[in-house]
Design a protein around this motif. Structure first.
Motif, PDB file in Angstrom:
ATOM      1  N   UNK A 254       7.798  -5.781   5.312  1.00  0.00           N
ATOM      2  CA  UNK A 254       7.794  -5.039   4.050  1.00  0.00           C
ATOM      3  C   UNK A 254       8.302  -5.880   2.877  1.00  0.00           C
ATOM      4  N   UNK A 255       8.501  -7.179   3.091  1.00  0.00           N
ATOM      5  CA  UNK A 255       9.137  -8.012   2.079  1.00  0.00           C
ATOM      6  C   UNK A 255       8.193  -8.984   1.376  1.00  0.00           C
ATOM      7  N   UNK A 256       6.929  -8.975   1.750  1.00  0.00           N
ATOM      8  CA  UNK A 256       5.999  -9.957   1.199  1.00  0.00           C
ATOM      9  C   UNK A 256       5.926  -9.925  -0.321  1.00  0.00           C
ATOM     10  N   UNK A 257       5.765  -8.738  -0.901  1.00  0.00           N
ATOM     11  CA  UNK A 257       5.621  -8.621  -2.355  1.00  0.00           C
ATOM     12  C   UNK A 257       6.895  -9.052  -3.069  1.00  0.00           C
ATOM     13  N   UNK A 258       8.061  -8.636  -2.554  1.00  0.00           N
ATOM     14  CA  UNK A 258       9.331  -8.986  -3.202  1.00  0.00           C
ATOM     15  C   UNK A 258       9.567 -10.493  -3.162  1.00  0.00           C
ATOM     16  N   UNK A 259       9.234 -11.127  -2.048  1.00  0.00           N
ATOM     17  CA  UNK A 259       9.444 -12.571  -1.939  1.00  0.00           C
ATOM     18  C   UNK A 259       8.449 -13.330  -2.808  1.00  0.00           C
ATOM     19  N   UNK A 260       7.216 -12.852  -2.867  1.00  0.00           N
ATOM     20  CA  UNK A 260       6.235 -13.486  -3.749  1.00  0.00           C
ATOM     21  C   UNK A 260       6.698 -13.421  -5.201  1.00  0.00           C
ATOM     22  N   UNK A 261       7.244 -12.274  -5.605  1.00  0.00           N
ATOM     23  CA  UNK A 261       7.741 -12.133  -6.971  1.00  0.00           C
ATOM     24  C   UNK A 261       8.943 -13.046  -7.219  1.00  0.00           C
ATOM     25  N   UNK A 262       9.824 -13.131  -6.227  1.00  0.00           N
ATOM     26  CA  UNK A 262      11.011 -13.984  -6.339  1.00  0.00           C
ATOM     27  C   UNK A 262      10.605 -15.452  -6.518  1.00  0.00           C
ATOM     28  N   UNK A 263       9.676 -15.917  -5.692  1.00  0.00           N
ATOM     29  CA  UNK A 263       9.255 -17.319  -5.764  1.00  0.00           C
ATOM     30  C   UNK A 263       8.506 -17.612  -7.054  1.00  0.00           C
ATOM     31  N   UNK A 264       7.693 -16.671  -7.480  1.00  0.00           N
ATOM     32  CA  UNK A 264       6.972 -16.858  -8.741  1.00  0.00           C
ATOM     33  C   UNK A 264       7.950 -16.978  -9.904  1.00  0.00           C
ATOM     34  N   UNK A 265       8.974 -16.126  -9.914  1.00  0.00           N
ATOM     35  CA  UNK A 265       9.995 -16.177 -10.963  1.00  0.00           C
ATOM     36  C   UNK A 265      10.766 -17.493 -10.933  1.00  0.00           C
ATOM     37  N   UNK A 266      10.891 -18.077  -9.735  1.00  0.00           N
ATOM     38  CA  UNK A 266      11.589 -19.360  -9.596  1.00  0.00           C
ATOM     39  C   UNK A 266      10.709 -20.554  -9.942  1.00  0.00           C
ATOM     40  N   UNK A 267       9.453 -20.302 -10.305  1.00  0.00           N
ATOM     41  CA  UNK A 267       8.576 -21.388 -10.751  1.00  0.00           C
ATOM     42  C   UNK A 267       7.721 -22.027  -9.683  1.00  0.00           C
ATOM     43  N   UNK A 278      -0.887  -9.115  14.211  1.00  0.00           N
ATOM     44  CA  UNK A 278      -0.924  -7.652  14.208  1.00  0.00           C
ATOM     45  C   UNK A 278      -1.204  -7.092  12.817  1.00  0.00           C
ATOM     46  N   UNK A 279      -1.507  -7.978  11.864  1.00  0.00           N
ATOM     47  CA  UNK A 279      -1.847  -7.532  10.526  1.00  0.00           C
ATOM     48  C   UNK A 279      -0.669  -7.222   9.641  1.00  0.00           C
ATOM     49  N   UNK A 280       0.530  -7.645  10.023  1.00  0.00           N
ATOM     50  CA  UNK A 280       1.732  -7.377   9.234  1.00  0.00           C
ATOM     51  C   UNK A 280       2.101  -8.606   8.407  1.00  0.00           C
ATOM     52  N   UNK A 281       2.526  -8.388   7.163  1.00  0.00           N
ATOM     53  CA  UNK A 281       3.018  -9.517   6.365  1.00  0.00           C
ATOM     54  C   UNK A 281       4.149 -10.204   7.140  1.00  0.00           C
ATOM     55  N   UNK A 282       4.028 -11.527   7.304  1.00  0.00           N
ATOM     56  CA  UNK A 282       5.000 -12.234   8.147  1.00  0.00           C
ATOM     57  C   UNK A 282       5.526 -13.516   7.507  1.00  0.00           C
ATOM     58  N   UNK A 283       4.732 -14.157   6.647  1.00  0.00           N
ATOM     59  CA  UNK A 283       5.165 -15.437   6.072  1.00  0.00           C
ATOM     60  C   UNK A 283       4.653 -15.552   4.645  1.00  0.00           C
ATOM     61  N   UNK A 284       5.376 -16.303   3.837  1.00  0.00           N
ATOM     62  CA  UNK A 284       4.935 -16.640   2.488  1.00  0.00           C
ATOM     63  C   UNK A 284       5.037 -18.145   2.316  1.00  0.00           C
ATOM     64  N   UNK A 285       3.991 -18.728   1.740  1.00  0.00           N
ATOM     65  CA  UNK A 285       3.984 -20.155   1.456  1.00  0.00           C
ATOM     66  C   UNK A 285       3.887 -20.368  -0.046  1.00  0.00           C
ATOM     67  N   UNK A 286       4.361 -21.517  -0.498  1.00  0.00           N
ATOM     68  CA  UNK A 286       4.295 -21.864  -1.919  1.00  0.00           C
ATOM     69  C   UNK A 286       4.340 -23.393  -2.048  1.00  0.00           C
ATOM     70  N   UNK A 287       3.895 -23.859  -3.207  1.00  0.00           N
ATOM     71  CA  UNK A 287       3.898 -25.294  -3.486  1.00  0.00           C
ATOM     72  C   UNK A 287       4.850 -25.606  -4.625  1.00  0.00           C
ATOM     73  N   UNK A 288       5.505 -26.759  -4.525  1.00  0.00           N
ATOM     74  CA  UNK A 288       6.460 -27.186  -5.547  1.00  0.00           C
ATOM     75  C   UNK A 288       5.716 -27.646  -6.793  1.00  0.00           C
TER      76      UNK A 288
END
Length: 288
Positions: A254-267, A278-288
């Motif tokens: 249930x944390x995918x959206x919150x973490x995506x927003x957090x990382x986006x805010x961090x640049x 199983x179709x559940x949000x499990x990981x978020x990736x990002x590039x520096x």
């Protein structure tokens, strides 16, 4: 004289006991415990059950003791002392988080990014390595890399060092330090940072007794919203990674959206959430 007990009888008794205790996979766990006590694979246990192989008294006593521990919902891996992870068998026990199958999928993102990194000796960092599962998977599956596993729990680090030593991976190094202060000498040079941080909100109680009663709180709870350590991972990874480097975070479904927003805010760039099998949000990736 004690009556002879067969593998089949012990298997049936174990499945019934663990089923009554609410263990999700009583047949699998019983067969794995029999195999642990007798030194057999699960397939060999099944074969010996079919042909009626007898079990020595001492082994039967040891098995019943192991089954009683599992019925009390002690993790199977604590009883056997090992946990499989990708191609490895890791030593685990009290004080360290038991690696989960879903983390094997998350580790693949880091392994893939490390493999395609342009450097001849790309650097990977696992923040909060625990048993060393992710760090050692990177080191052994990308042998031309250099990998650092960072851990700050003294109880967990006992298992970290044991697994790093047993792996024989000369390109992997365990480092005892808080992740906020980790590896300043590598700032701006790292290709991949991965973390499976504690992400359960402080007020949430894990459903599974194995997690609630036996996994270390240090590895579970991440502050009021579960994201305190994620925020620190974002800061540390931003410091360590070179431009274009990859961050990989495991998190709750249930944390995918919150973490995506957090990382986006961090640049961070190219922030993407990934689902597990199983179709559940499990990981978020990002590039520096």
């Amino acid at each position: 004289m004690n009556p002879v007990v067969s593998v089949a009888t012990l298997r049936d008794d174990g499945v019934e006991l663990l089923g009554r205790a609410g263990v999700p996979t009583p047949d699998v766990d019983t067969e794995l415990l029999i195999g642990h006590v007798l030194g057999l694979s699960r397939g060999e246990v099944q074969a010996k059950a079919v042909i009626g192989t007898a079990v020595a008294d001492d082994d039967a006593v040891a098995l019943r003791a192991a089954l009683a521990r599992r019925a009390a919902r002690e993790p199977l891996q604590h009883i056997t002392g090992t946990a499989p992870f990708r191609s490895m068998e890791l030593a685990v026990g009290p004080g360290v988080f038991v690696p989960r199958p879903e983390t094997e999928e998350v580790a693949q993102f880091a392994i893939d990014a490390l493999r395609v990194a342009a450097a001849p000796e790309p650097i990977g960092v696992d923040l909060g390595t625990g048993s060393g599962a992710i760090a050692l998977a990177m080191a052994t599956e990308v042998p031309h890399s250099r990998v650092f596993g960072v851990e700050n729990s003294p109880r967990a680090f006992v298992w970290t060092t044991q697994n790093f030593r047993a792996s024989g991976a000369d390109n992997a190094r365990a480092v005892f330090v808080d992740l906020a202060d980790a590896l300043p000498d590598l700032d701006g040079t790292v290709a991949v940072v991965i973390s499976n941080p504690p992400y359960i909100p402080a007020g949430a109680i894990p459903r599974d007794p194995e997690v609630r009663l036996f996994d270390p709180e240090h590895a579970l709870y991440g502050g009021p919203d579960g994201l305190d350590v994620v925020r620190q991972v974002s800061r540390t990874a931003a410091r360590l990674l070179h431009p274009g480097g990859t961050l990989v975070l495991e998190h709750g479904e249930l944390q995918g959206a919150a973490i995506a927003a957090l990382l986006t805010a961090d640049g961070w760039n190219a922030v993407a959430t990934h689902r597990d099998l199983l179709g559940r949000d499990r990981a978020t990736t990002a590039l520096r």
